[in-house]
Design a protein around this motif. Structure first.
Motif, PDB file in Angstrom:
ATOM      1  N   ASN A  11      -9.266   8.155  44.567  1.00 44.83           N
ATOM      2  CA  ASN A  11      -9.739   9.121  45.564  1.00 44.83           C
ATOM      3  C   ASN A  11      -9.344  10.563  45.322  1.00 44.83           C
ATOM      4  OD1 ASN A  11     -10.825   6.928  47.108  1.00 44.83           O
ATOM      5  ND2 ASN A  11      -8.784   6.551  47.964  1.00 44.83           N
ATOM      6  N   GLN A  12      -8.437  10.818  44.396  1.00 40.00           N
ATOM      7  CA  GLN A  12      -7.922  12.183  44.238  1.00 40.00           C
ATOM      8  C   GLN A  12      -8.232  12.806  42.875  1.00 40.00           C
ATOM      9  OE1 GLN A  12      -6.512  13.829  46.764  1.00 40.00           O
ATOM     10  NE2 GLN A  12      -6.604  12.073  48.137  1.00 40.00           N
ATOM     11  N   GLY A  13      -9.158  12.203  42.128  1.00 40.53           N
ATOM     12  CA  GLY A  13      -9.622  12.817  40.888  1.00 40.53           C
ATOM     13  C   GLY A  13      -8.765  12.583  39.664  1.00 40.53           C
ATOM     14  N   TYR A  14      -7.911  11.568  39.689  1.00 44.14           N
ATOM     15  CA  TYR A  14      -7.033  11.325  38.540  1.00 44.14           C
ATOM     16  C   TYR A  14      -7.448  10.101  37.719  1.00 44.14           C
ATOM     17  CZ  TYR A  14      -3.957  15.076  39.771  1.00 44.14           C
ATOM     18  OH  TYR A  14      -3.456  16.350  40.021  1.00 44.14           O
ATOM     19  N   LYS A  15      -8.608   9.558  37.976  1.00 40.32           N
ATOM     20  CA  LYS A  15      -9.091   8.447  37.173  1.00 40.32           C
ATOM     21  C   LYS A  15      -9.272   8.899  35.736  1.00 40.32           C
ATOM     22  CE  LYS A  15     -12.426   4.665  37.259  1.00 40.32           C
ATOM     23  NZ  LYS A  15     -13.584   4.058  37.975  1.00 40.32           N
ATOM     24  N   ASP A  16      -8.836   8.071  34.825  1.00 42.24           N
ATOM     25  CA  ASP A  16      -8.934   8.320  33.384  1.00 42.24           C
ATOM     26  C   ASP A  16      -7.988   9.403  32.890  1.00 42.24           C
ATOM     27  OD1 ASP A  16     -10.917   6.354  33.126  1.00 42.24           O
ATOM     28  OD2 ASP A  16     -12.486   7.788  33.657  1.00 42.24           O
ATOM     29  N   LYS A  17      -7.060   9.864  33.730  1.00 43.02           N
ATOM     30  CA  LYS A  17      -6.014  10.763  33.251  1.00 43.02           C
ATOM     31  C   LYS A  17      -4.965   9.951  32.476  1.00 43.02           C
ATOM     32  CE  LYS A  17      -7.657  14.432  35.394  1.00 43.02           C
ATOM     33  NZ  LYS A  17      -8.251  15.573  34.658  1.00 43.02           N
ATOM     34  N   THR A  18      -4.235  10.618  31.624  1.00 41.00           N
ATOM     35  CA  THR A  18      -3.195   9.960  30.837  1.00 41.00           C
ATOM     36  C   THR A  18      -1.932   9.818  31.689  1.00 41.00           C
ATOM     37  OG1 THR A  18      -4.076  10.883  28.792  1.00 41.00           O
ATOM     38  CG2 THR A  18      -1.816  10.042  28.728  1.00 41.00           C
ATOM     39  N   VAL A  19      -1.549   8.574  31.961  1.00 40.90           N
ATOM     40  CA  VAL A  19      -0.438   8.275  32.857  1.00 40.90           C
ATOM     41  C   VAL A  19       0.803   7.917  32.038  1.00 40.90           C
ATOM     42  CG1 VAL A  19       0.377   6.789  34.729  1.00 40.90           C
ATOM     43  CG2 VAL A  19      -2.045   7.456  34.623  1.00 40.90           C
ATOM     44  N   CYS A  20       1.927   8.491  32.426  1.00 37.03           N
ATOM     45  CA  CYS A  20       3.222   8.228  31.777  1.00 37.03           C
ATOM     46  C   CYS A  20       4.277   8.015  32.850  1.00 37.03           C
ATOM     47  CB  CYS A  20       3.617   9.402  30.873  1.00 37.03           C
ATOM     48  SG  CYS A  20       2.407   9.789  29.566  1.00 37.03           S
ATOM     49  N   ALA A  21       5.483   7.722  32.416  1.00 34.15           N
ATOM     50  CA  ALA A  21       6.582   7.512  33.358  1.00 34.15           C
ATOM     51  C   ALA A  21       7.872   8.076  32.777  1.00 34.15           C
ATOM     52  CB  ALA A  21       6.744   6.027  33.681  1.00 34.15           C
ATOM     53  N   LEU A  22       8.627   8.758  33.624  1.00 37.95           N
ATOM     54  CA  LEU A  22       9.960   9.263  33.283  1.00 37.95           C
ATOM     55  C   LEU A  22      10.938   8.532  34.195  1.00 37.95           C
ATOM     56  CD1 LEU A  22      11.790  11.192  31.717  1.00 37.95           C
ATOM     57  CD2 LEU A  22      11.261  12.956  33.415  1.00 37.95           C
ATOM     58  N   ILE A  23      11.699   7.621  33.628  1.00 36.71           N
ATOM     59  CA  ILE A  23      12.387   6.590  34.402  1.00 36.71           C
ATOM     60  C   ILE A  23      13.896   6.660  34.208  1.00 36.71           C
ATOM     61  CG2 ILE A  23      12.646   4.093  34.703  1.00 36.71           C
ATOM     62  CD1 ILE A  23       9.947   5.199  35.678  1.00 36.71           C
ATOM     63  N   ARG A  24      14.630   6.725  35.325  1.00 35.73           N
ATOM     64  CA  ARG A  24      16.083   6.602  35.232  1.00 35.73           C
ATOM     65  C   ARG A  24      16.426   5.194  34.789  1.00 35.73           C
ATOM     66  NH1 ARG A  24      19.613   8.190  40.380  1.00 35.73           N
ATOM     67  NH2 ARG A  24      19.844   5.953  40.736  1.00 35.73           N
ATOM     68  N   ASP A  25      17.328   5.096  33.828  1.00 41.10           N
ATOM     69  CA  ASP A  25      17.602   3.830  33.164  1.00 41.10           C
ATOM     70  C   ASP A  25      18.587   2.986  33.978  1.00 41.10           C
ATOM     71  OD1 ASP A  25      17.453   1.874  31.311  1.00 41.10           O
ATOM     72  OD2 ASP A  25      18.663   2.886  29.784  1.00 41.10           O
ATOM     73  N   ASP A  26      18.119   2.540  35.146  1.00 40.10           N
ATOM     74  CA  ASP A  26      18.940   1.692  36.013  1.00 40.10           C
ATOM     75  C   ASP A  26      18.010   0.958  36.974  1.00 40.10           C
ATOM     76  OD1 ASP A  26      18.199   3.544  37.947  1.00 40.10           O
ATOM     77  OD2 ASP A  26      20.229   4.164  38.459  1.00 40.10           O
ATOM     78  N   PRO A  27      18.526   0.122  37.882  1.00 38.02           N
ATOM     79  CA  PRO A  27      17.632  -0.644  38.762  1.00 38.02           C
ATOM     80  C   PRO A  27      16.740   0.219  39.650  1.00 38.02           C
ATOM     81  CG  PRO A  27      19.782  -1.669  38.698  1.00 38.02           C
ATOM     82  CD  PRO A  27      19.929  -0.361  37.984  1.00 38.02           C
ATOM     83  N   TYR A  28      17.219   1.385  40.062  1.00 37.09           N
ATOM     84  CA  TYR A  28      16.380   2.298  40.851  1.00 37.09           C
ATOM     85  C   TYR A  28      15.138   2.689  40.062  1.00 37.09           C
ATOM     86  CZ  TYR A  28      15.008   6.997  42.517  1.00 37.09           C
ATOM     87  OH  TYR A  28      14.307   8.115  42.925  1.00 37.09           O
ATOM     88  N   GLY A  29      15.324   3.073  38.816  1.00 36.31           N
ATOM     89  CA  GLY A  29      14.182   3.419  37.978  1.00 36.31           C
ATOM     90  C   GLY A  29      13.307   2.229  37.665  1.00 36.31           C
ATOM     91  N   ALA A  30      13.938   1.074  37.432  1.00 32.78           N
ATOM     92  CA  ALA A  30      13.179  -0.125  37.075  1.00 32.78           C
ATOM     93  C   ALA A  30      12.237  -0.546  38.195  1.00 32.78           C
ATOM     94  CB  ALA A  30      14.142  -1.260  36.736  1.00 32.78           C
TER      95      ALA A  30
END
Length: 418
Positions: A174-193
């Motif tokens: 609904n917000q125009g982000y279809k087909d955008k390149t999606v990534c993740a920046l994740i804290r390396d612990d259970p919160y991030g997981a």
């Protein structure tokens, strides 16, 4: 014990429900309760274990303020739990670290009836084995879905996984982000997981590939390497799991390499203090927050209207803050358990466990979605969440994009993880 449906959204009705329940209690339950750890026959002591110092203090201090506000209301206007037993809070600092959490828990566990709120996913997991051994009821301040299935944890709020899948579905569809390149920046612990689990579930159901998963630690101060990786991967939408002090540093590193994706922050990424940060303009343009509930001050939402009323009365110095809401909701949930336990005449750990499993459906008046409690296999978290964008003209600096919505993915996630 008969099930009790606690409709917190209408406090007067809720108080009437509790009063009616107590008046109908057996004679044994109507008499004096037997003292137990944390209850001397007059006062119920509850623990709060929060980050009161260190980088996460900006999040933990409002939690305490929210819980105090609710229990001030209970003590001063309702006469205490069941109109009779005043609540005293025992507050400990865990600095958002695992070892201090274990120390804080061991310090107070024999002096409280329950821990009403323990901040953090990684911190809760650190102490969970002892909690299970002690049969202690603990309000889970982490938003991992698995906490709804832990017998001793009283989880409140939509899980991170649900917030992530709903927000990504909304942006994608609904917000125009279809087909955008999606990534993740994740804290390396259970919160991030927990957040990453939601991202990966959404990727399978929406049909996109997570182009890069870049990790960092809680101790990291420089993120130039992570920004280089994300930029090289062509990331246009980055789901990030962090807390405000680190996110500010991330933004600084991103600006230096001219990297400006849409950042979709797991809700602890944001704090209202960021509206005064020099990086505000970048965040206003490039940051959305996956969270839950209404905008602060939306008086069309019954739970929000009542919370703001009580905040002005009992914590006028407190600023609008989602983490204030967390403390307030956790205190409401603890009250429902305590009321049911008093009705049954038993504030022991066994009595609290039985009371908790008898609560059933519980509403928080729109501050979060409806919960279903009970035995672990019966529990069901709310499937609704909200999406916000940054706007300093709004209380807490967040403007609603869409609130209290769900997606097909949310139900699919829960069904897949029963």
């Amino acid at each position: 014990m008969a099930k009790i449906s606690a409709q917190i959204c209408r406090l007067a009705a809720c108080a009437g429900l509790f009063a009616a329940t107590l008046s109908a209690a057996p004679a044994a339950a109507q008499g004096e309760l037997k003292p137990v750890n944390g209850f001397d026959g007059k006062t119920i002591r509850l623990g709060l274990i929060q980050p009161l110092t260190g980088p996460a203090a900006v999040l933990g201090q409002p939690v305490v303020a929210g819980a105090r506000t609710w229990f001030d209301y209970i003590n001063k206007e309702k006469g205490g739990i069941a109109g009779k037993y005043k609540v005293e809070l025992v507050v400990e600092d865990h600095m958002n670290q695992q070892a201090p959490t274990v120390q804080a828990y061991n310090k107070i566990k024999n002096d409280v009836v329950m821990v009403a709120q323990l901040f953090g996913t990684h911190t809760t997991l650190a102490v969970l084995p002892q909690v299970n051994d002690d049969k202690m009821l603990v309000g889970a301040g982490g938003y991992d879905y698995v906490f709804f299935k832990e017998r001793q944890l009283l989880a409140v709020g939509a899980p991170y996984q649900i917030m992530a899948v709903n927000a990504l579905a909304e942006l994608w569809n609904n917000q125009g982000y279809k087909d955008k390149t999606v990534c993740a920046l994740i804290r390396d612990d259970p919160y991030g997981a927990a957040g990453l689990e939601g991202v990966e579930f959404a990727s399978k159901k929406l049909g996109f590939k997570v182009a890069a998963v870049v990790r960092f630690s809680m101790a990291d101060q420089d993120f130039s390497g992570q920004m280089a990786q994300l930029k090289a991967a062509g990331c246009q939408l980055v789901y990030v799991t962090t807390i405000p002090p680190q996110f500010v540093r991330m933004v600084g590193n991103a600006v230096r390499v001219n990297f400006a994706p849409l950042w979709l922050g797991q809700f602890p990424t944001w704090s209202g203090v960021l509206v005064d940060n020099p990086a505000y303009d970048y965040m206003a343009k490039n940051l959305m927050i996956a969270s839950e509930g209404p905008e602060w001050g939306d008086m069309s939402v019954p739970g929000m209207a009542r919370m703001v009323e009580l905040q002005k009365k009992y914590a006028p110095e407190a600023k609008p803050d989602f983490f204030f809401t967390i403390g307030y909701k956790s205190a409401q949930a603890a009250t429902a358990v305590l009321e049911a336990a008093v009705k049954a005449g038993d504030l022991s750990q066994q009595g609290l466990a039985k009371a908790y499993e008898g609560i059933g459906a519980m509403s928080f008046g729109g501050l979060t979605g409806d919960h279903v409690y009970g035995s672990p296999d019966q529990r069901r978290p709310p499937l609704t969440s909200s999406l916000f964008k940054v706007n300093k003209a709004k209380p807490y600096g967040l403007e609603a994009v869409r609130t209290n919505f769900t997606s097909d993915l949310a139900a699919q996630y829960v069904d897949a993880h029963k």
